[in-house]
Scaffold this motif. Structure first.
Motif, short mmCIF file in Angstrom:
data_model
loop_
_atom_site.label_atom_id
_atom_site.label_comp_id
_atom_site.label_asym_id
_atom_site.label_seq_id
_atom_site.Cartn_x
_atom_site.Cartn_y
_atom_site.Cartn_z
N ARG A 89 13.79 54.27 68.25
CA ARG A 89 14.19 53.31 69.31
C ARG A 89 12.94 52.35 69.74
N PHE A 90 13.23 51.05 70.00
CA PHE A 90 12.18 50.20 70.33
C PHE A 90 11.25 50.44 71.21
N ASP A 91 11.97 51.01 72.26
CA ASP A 91 11.14 51.63 73.70
C ASP A 91 9.95 52.62 73.11
N ASN A 92 10.36 53.71 72.16
CA ASN A 92 9.71 54.64 71.81
C ASN A 92 8.62 54.20 70.71
N VAL A 93 9.05 53.29 69.78
CA VAL A 93 8.11 52.67 68.84
C VAL A 93 6.90 52.11 69.66
N ILE A 94 7.42 51.36 70.77
CA ILE A 94 6.19 50.65 71.41
C ILE A 94 5.19 51.73 72.13
N PHE A 95 5.66 52.77 72.38
CA PHE A 95 4.81 54.11 73.03
C PHE A 95 3.98 54.41 71.82
N ARG A 96 4.70 54.71 70.67
CA ARG A 96 3.93 55.30 69.56
C ARG A 96 2.75 54.58 68.92
N LEU A 97 3.07 53.24 69.16
CA LEU A 97 2.08 52.25 68.71
C LEU A 97 0.73 52.22 69.51
N GLY A 98 0.92 52.78 70.79
CA GLY A 98 -0.12 52.82 71.70
C GLY A 98 -0.15 51.71 72.71
N PHE A 99 0.90 50.82 72.49
CA PHE A 99 0.99 49.73 73.45
C PHE A 99 1.38 50.07 74.98
N ALA A 100 1.90 51.07 75.25
CA ALA A 100 2.02 51.51 76.48
C ALA A 100 1.58 53.18 76.74
N THR A 101 1.46 53.52 77.86
CA THR A 101 0.91 54.74 78.02
C THR A 101 1.82 55.86 78.38
N SER A 102 3.01 55.29 78.61
CA SER A 102 4.24 56.20 78.57
C SER A 102 5.48 55.61 78.21
N ARG A 103 6.59 56.42 77.83
CA ARG A 103 7.90 55.64 77.58
C ARG A 103 8.47 54.95 78.74
N LYS A 120 11.36 37.44 66.56
CA LYS A 120 12.36 37.40 67.65
C LYS A 120 12.27 38.20 68.97
N VAL A 121 12.15 37.64 69.91
CA VAL A 121 12.01 38.36 71.16
C VAL A 121 13.26 39.22 71.49
N VAL A 122 13.10 40.92 71.80
CA VAL A 122 14.13 41.50 71.93
C VAL A 122 13.82 42.34 73.24
N THR A 123 14.75 42.29 74.17
CA THR A 123 14.71 43.01 75.30
C THR A 123 15.66 44.25 75.45
N LYS A 124 15.89 44.80 74.46
CA LYS A 124 16.87 46.08 74.39
C LYS A 124 16.06 47.15 73.91
N PRO A 125 15.57 48.03 74.87
CA PRO A 125 15.04 49.27 74.50
C PRO A 125 15.53 50.00 73.39
N SER A 126 16.95 50.16 73.29
CA SER A 126 17.73 51.03 72.66
C SER A 126 17.71 50.53 71.25
N CYS A 127 17.12 49.28 70.85
CA CYS A 127 17.39 48.63 69.33
C CYS A 127 16.72 49.59 68.49
N GLN A 128 17.42 49.80 67.49
CA GLN A 128 16.92 50.67 66.33
C GLN A 128 16.12 49.94 65.22
N LEU A 129 14.77 50.51 65.14
CA LEU A 129 14.07 49.88 64.28
C LEU A 129 14.23 50.43 62.96
N GLN A 130 13.95 49.59 61.82
CA GLN A 130 14.08 50.07 60.37
C GLN A 130 12.57 49.79 59.51
N LYS A 131 12.65 50.34 58.53
CA LYS A 131 11.41 50.39 57.81
C LYS A 131 11.26 48.71 57.40
N GLY A 132 10.05 48.32 57.70
CA GLY A 132 9.46 46.96 57.21
C GLY A 132 9.66 45.93 58.62
#
Length: 198
Positions: A89-103, A120-132
């Motif tokens: 999930r996009f929001d979890n990836v942001i957390f895992r990258l260290g850009f946020a202190t919590s989910r 491209k700016v994405v505002t949907k936290p549930s967006c599924q990210l893929q390799k690359g």
């Protein structure tokens, strides 16, 4: 839940953590023994742990689980597939990258349009990210106080192996697939499937 879910970010790592200060439930009989849980109660608790861990609503979480259950035998590792979907999930990836202190904070950052995927700016936290997929902080957001506070901390931060972080340019990239070992979920995943199979 009786375990740390890291809902408050850095506070959960300090002595101020609620679980450290009072490692027992609230109420007048809080220090007494726990009542023996039923099988249903255990399954419900495990489900609640994982749902709160990823900061999801009941409908969102159940959709992930039911999607895997509907596929039945087509999924070799149901537990691993569920964790892979939640970690991507996009929001979890942001957390895992260290850009946020919590989910919770990560979800807010995404909703406010502070990050883009592949330009491209994405505002949907549930967006599924893929390799690359490449994640960057938008130019206007780099001047935000919350982002400026996190930027110096990224130099010492080590993301999971499936993510690549460039702290200088505030960029990240998905270079692999998340796995159960690195995710280290606080719940027994098999009981969650049993709960929704009822």
């Amino acid at each position: 839940m009786g375990t740390k879910l890291f809902l408050k970010g850095e506070r959960c790592m300090s002595p101020k953590c609620a679980l450290v200060r009072k490692a027992y439930p609230p109420g007048p009989k809080r220090k007494g023994r726990f009542k023996q849980q039923s099988e249903y109660g255990k399954e419900l608790q495990e489900k609640q742990k994982l749902k709160n861990w990823y900061n999801l609503r009941e409908r969102q979480f159940s959709n992930y689980v039911k999607d895997i259950l509907e596929r039945g035998g087509k999924v070799e590792d149901a537990s691993g597939t569920l964790i892979q979907s939640l970690e991507s999930r996009f929001d979890n990836v942001i957390f895992r990258l260290g850009f946020a202190t919590s989910r919770i904070q990560a979800r807010q950052f995404v909703s406010h349009g502070h990050f883009s995927i592949n330009g491209k700016v994405v505002t949907k936290p549930s967006c599924q990210l893929q390799k690359g997929d490449k994640i960057t902080v938008t130019v206007s957001s780099k001047k935000k106080k919350n982002i400026e506070k996190i930027a110096p901390l990224l130099k010492k931060y080590q993301p999971p192996a499936w993510l690549k972080l460039n702290p200088e340019s505030l960029e990240g990239e998905v270079i692999g697939l998340p796995n159960m070992i690195e995710a280290a979920p606080p719940a027994e995943i098999s009981t969650i499937f049993e709960f929704y199979s009822r």
